[in-house]
Write a protein that holds these residues in place. Structure first.
Motif, PDB file in Angstrom:
ATOM      1  N   ARG A 148     -25.729-106.936  -1.378  1.00 18.76           N
ATOM      2  CA  ARG A 148     -26.954-106.155  -1.562  1.00 18.76           C
ATOM      3  C   ARG A 148     -26.769-105.212  -2.734  1.00 18.76           C
ATOM      4  O   ARG A 148     -25.944-104.302  -2.684  1.00 18.76           O
ATOM      5  N   LEU A 149     -27.525-105.460  -3.789  1.00 18.14           N
ATOM      6  CA  LEU A 149     -27.486-104.586  -4.952  1.00 18.14           C
ATOM      7  C   LEU A 149     -28.502-103.459  -4.783  1.00 18.14           C
ATOM      8  O   LEU A 149     -29.576-103.665  -4.211  1.00 18.14           O
ATOM      9  N   SER A 150     -28.158-102.310  -5.316  1.00 17.20           N
ATOM     10  CA  SER A 150     -29.068-101.175  -5.311  1.00 17.20           C
ATOM     11  C   SER A 150     -29.181-100.619  -6.719  1.00 17.20           C
ATOM     12  O   SER A 150     -28.244-100.725  -7.521  1.00 17.20           O
ATOM     13  N   CYS A 151     -30.326-100.020  -7.006  1.00 16.29           N
ATOM     14  CA  CYS A 151     -30.553 -99.376  -8.294  1.00 16.29           C
ATOM     15  C   CYS A 151     -31.217 -98.030  -8.025  1.00 16.29           C
ATOM     16  O   CYS A 151     -32.321 -97.992  -7.466  1.00 16.29           O
ATOM     17  N   ALA A 152     -30.549 -96.974  -8.417  1.00 20.80           N
ATOM     18  CA  ALA A 152     -31.089 -95.623  -8.255  1.00 20.80           C
ATOM     19  C   ALA A 152     -31.735 -95.182  -9.558  1.00 20.80           C
ATOM     20  O   ALA A 152     -31.101 -95.246 -10.621  1.00 20.80           O
ATOM     21  N   ALA A 153     -32.984 -94.762  -9.472  1.00 18.98           N
ATOM     22  CA  ALA A 153     -33.743 -94.369 -10.652  1.00 18.98           C
ATOM     23  C   ALA A 153     -34.001 -92.871 -10.667  1.00 18.98           C
ATOM     24  O   ALA A 153     -34.163 -92.249  -9.612  1.00 18.98           O
ATOM     25  N   SER A 154     -34.049 -92.317 -11.866  1.00 18.44           N
ATOM     26  CA  SER A 154     -34.362 -90.896 -12.015  1.00 18.44           C
ATOM     27  C   SER A 154     -35.037 -90.669 -13.358  1.00 18.44           C
ATOM     28  O   SER A 154     -34.985 -91.533 -14.238  1.00 18.44           O
ATOM     29  N   GLY A 155     -35.697 -89.540 -13.497  1.00 11.94           N
ATOM     30  CA  GLY A 155     -36.263 -89.163 -14.783  1.00 11.94           C
ATOM     31  C   GLY A 155     -37.772 -89.259 -14.889  1.00 11.94           C
ATOM     32  O   GLY A 155     -38.342 -88.793 -15.874  1.00 11.94           O
ATOM     33  N   ARG A 156     -38.423 -89.894 -13.909  1.00 11.36           N
ATOM     34  CA  ARG A 156     -39.884 -89.940 -13.931  1.00 11.36           C
ATOM     35  C   ARG A 156     -40.367 -90.369 -12.546  1.00 11.36           C
ATOM     36  O   ARG A 156     -39.567 -90.632 -11.646  1.00 11.36           O
ATOM     37  N   THR A 157     -41.685 -90.473 -12.384  1.00  7.85           N
ATOM     38  CA  THR A 157     -42.260 -90.834 -11.091  1.00  7.85           C
ATOM     39  C   THR A 157     -41.996 -92.303 -10.792  1.00  7.85           C
ATOM     40  O   THR A 157     -42.662 -93.191 -11.319  1.00  7.85           O
ATOM     41  N   PHE A 158     -41.023 -92.541  -9.947  1.00  2.00           N
ATOM     42  CA  PHE A 158     -40.549 -93.902  -9.664  1.00  2.00           C
ATOM     43  C   PHE A 158     -41.659 -94.794  -9.131  1.00  2.00           C
ATOM     44  O   PHE A 158     -41.768 -95.962  -9.532  1.00  2.00           O
ATOM     45  N   SER A 159     -42.485 -94.268  -8.272  1.00  4.07           N
ATOM     46  CA  SER A 159     -43.476 -95.079  -7.571  1.00  4.07           C
ATOM     47  C   SER A 159     -44.620 -95.563  -8.451  1.00  4.07           C
ATOM     48  O   SER A 159     -45.470 -96.318  -7.992  1.00  4.07           O
ATOM     49  N   SER A 160     -44.653 -95.179  -9.710  1.00  9.88           N
ATOM     50  CA  SER A 160     -45.733 -95.588 -10.611  1.00  9.88           C
ATOM     51  C   SER A 160     -45.424 -96.844 -11.412  1.00  9.88           C
ATOM     52  O   SER A 160     -46.310 -97.362 -12.106  1.00  9.88           O
ATOM     53  N   TYR A 161     -44.195 -97.346 -11.320  1.00 10.89           N
ATOM     54  CA  TYR A 161     -43.766 -98.399 -12.231  1.00 10.89           C
ATOM     55  C   TYR A 161     -43.114 -99.565 -11.509  1.00 10.89           C
ATOM     56  O   TYR A 161     -42.383 -99.395 -10.534  1.00 10.89           O
ATOM     57  N   ALA A 162     -43.372-100.759 -12.039  1.00  5.72           N
ATOM     58  CA  ALA A 162     -42.714-101.951 -11.523  1.00  5.72           C
ATOM     59  C   ALA A 162     -41.227-101.915 -11.870  1.00  5.72           C
ATOM     60  O   ALA A 162     -40.813-101.269 -12.833  1.00  5.72           O
ATOM     61  N   MET A 163     -40.458-102.651 -11.084  1.00  7.79           N
ATOM     62  CA  MET A 163     -39.013-102.735 -11.297  1.00  7.79           C
ATOM     63  C   MET A 163     -38.591-104.195 -11.332  1.00  7.79           C
ATOM     64  O   MET A 163     -39.192-105.043 -10.672  1.00  7.79           O
ATOM     65  N   GLY A 164     -37.538-104.462 -12.074  1.00  3.47           N
ATOM     66  CA  GLY A 164     -37.050-105.832 -12.155  1.00  3.47           C
ATOM     67  C   GLY A 164     -35.535-105.903 -12.119  1.00  3.47           C
ATOM     68  O   GLY A 164     -34.844-104.922 -12.363  1.00  3.47           O
ATOM     69  N   TRP A 165     -35.070-107.099 -11.778  1.00  2.00           N
ATOM     70  CA  TRP A 165     -33.638-107.422 -11.846  1.00  2.00           C
ATOM     71  C   TRP A 165     -33.470-108.611 -12.795  1.00  2.00           C
ATOM     72  O   TRP A 165     -34.206-109.605 -12.692  1.00  2.00           O
ATOM     73  N   PHE A 166     -32.506-108.498 -13.679  1.00  3.21           N
ATOM     74  CA  PHE A 166     -32.131-109.568 -14.586  1.00  3.21           C
ATOM     75  C   PHE A 166     -30.632-109.820 -14.419  1.00  3.21           C
ATOM     76  O   PHE A 166     -29.916-109.000 -13.846  1.00  3.21           O
ATOM     77  N   ARG A 167     -30.174-110.932 -14.945  1.00  5.72           N
ATOM     78  CA  ARG A 167     -28.739-111.208 -14.916  1.00  5.72           C
ATOM     79  C   ARG A 167     -28.316-111.928 -16.190  1.00  5.72           C
ATOM     80  O   ARG A 167     -29.117-112.599 -16.832  1.00  5.72           O
ATOM     81  N   GLN A 168     -27.040-111.771 -16.516  1.00  2.15           N
ATOM     82  CA  GLN A 168     -26.498-112.428 -17.698  1.00  2.15           C
ATOM     83  C   GLN A 168     -25.109-112.945 -17.383  1.00  2.15           C
ATOM     84  O   GLN A 168     -24.207-112.157 -17.061  1.00  2.15           O
ATOM     85  N   ALA A 169     -24.964-114.256 -17.466  1.00  2.45           N
ATOM     86  CA  ALA A 169     -23.674-114.904 -17.255  1.00  2.45           C
ATOM     87  C   ALA A 169     -22.959-115.029 -18.594  1.00  2.45           C
ATOM     88  O   ALA A 169     -23.600-115.019 -19.650  1.00  2.45           O
ATOM     89  N   PRO A 170     -21.630-115.168 -18.581  1.00  3.80           N
ATOM     90  CA  PRO A 170     -20.883-115.294 -19.836  1.00  3.80           C
ATOM     91  C   PRO A 170     -21.396-116.448 -20.683  1.00  3.80           C
ATOM     92  O   PRO A 170     -21.556-117.569 -20.190  1.00  3.80           O
ATOM     93  N   GLY A 171     -21.665-116.175 -21.951  1.00 10.51           N
ATOM     94  CA  GLY A 171     -22.108-117.211 -22.864  1.00 10.51           C
ATOM     95  C   GLY A 171     -23.562-117.616 -22.720  1.00 10.51           C
ATOM     96  O   GLY A 171     -24.013-118.551 -23.395  1.00 10.51           O
ATOM     97  N   LYS A 172     -24.296-116.926 -21.867  1.00 15.04           N
ATOM     98  CA  LYS A 172     -25.699-117.268 -21.644  1.00 15.04           C
ATOM     99  C   LYS A 172     -26.595-116.070 -21.955  1.00 15.04           C
ATOM    100  O   LYS A 172     -26.147-114.932 -22.000  1.00 15.04           O
ATOM    101  N   GLU A 173     -27.887-116.370 -22.142  1.00  9.66           N
ATOM    102  CA  GLU A 173     -28.844-115.300 -22.389  1.00  9.66           C
ATOM    103  C   GLU A 173     -29.196-114.600 -21.077  1.00  9.66           C
ATOM    104  O   GLU A 173     -29.073-115.162 -19.994  1.00  9.66           O
ATOM    105  N   ARG A 174     -29.663-113.366 -21.232  1.00  9.54           N
ATOM    106  CA  ARG A 174     -30.114-112.628 -20.063  1.00  9.54           C
ATOM    107  C   ARG A 174     -31.345-113.317 -19.486  1.00  9.54           C
ATOM    108  O   ARG A 174     -32.240-113.707 -20.231  1.00  9.54           O
TER     109      ARG A 174
END
Length: 124
Positions: free
Chosen positions: A19-45
């Motif tokens: 289970r990955l978690s991401c803690a956000a700070s600096g602005r109103t979190f609930s106003s914005y969409a969130m995403g997860w990306f990944r990048q494997a060695p030698g591949k694009e994100r």
């Protein structure tokens, strides 16, 4: 200043869960969409999953549908990625990201702010 900090990565055997978690700070979190990306060695994100500002809509890349679940807790300014039935091909650095809109996007160009990433390794 928007900051995103990922946690929860590690080494897991095929078929296991993380289970990955991401803690956000600096602005109103609930106003914005969130995403997860990944990048494997030698591949694009690549896009993994995204969730709208309210949490009412989500989207996944085909390779993780039915195995990964994205969720958010707007009261705690966090977004999670539950990863089940992990496969070796899921091995990558996973990044949390957000942009300036409440709706979902699968394009990395939409996302303005990125975390530093957390390593996920699926191996026996």
């Amino acid at each position: 200043q928007v900051q995103l900090v990922e946690s929860g990565g590690g080494l897991v055997q095929p078929g296991g869960s993380l289970r990955l978690s991401c803690a956000a700070s600096g602005r109103t979190f609930s106003s914005y969409a969130m995403g997860w990306f990944r990048q494997a060695p030698g591949k694009e994100r690549e896009f993994v999953a995204a969730i709208s500002a309210t949490g009412g809509n989500s989207r996944y890349t085909d390779s993780v549908k039915g195995r990964f679940t994205i969720s958010r807790d707007n009261a705690k300014n966090t977004v999670h990625l539950q990863m089940d039935s992990l496969k070796p091909e899921d091995t990558a650095v996973y990044y949390c990201a957000t942009g300036d809109h409440g709706v979902i996007s699968i394009s990395a160009y939409w996302y303005t702010y990125w975390g530093r990433g957390t390593q996920v390794t699926v191996s026996s």
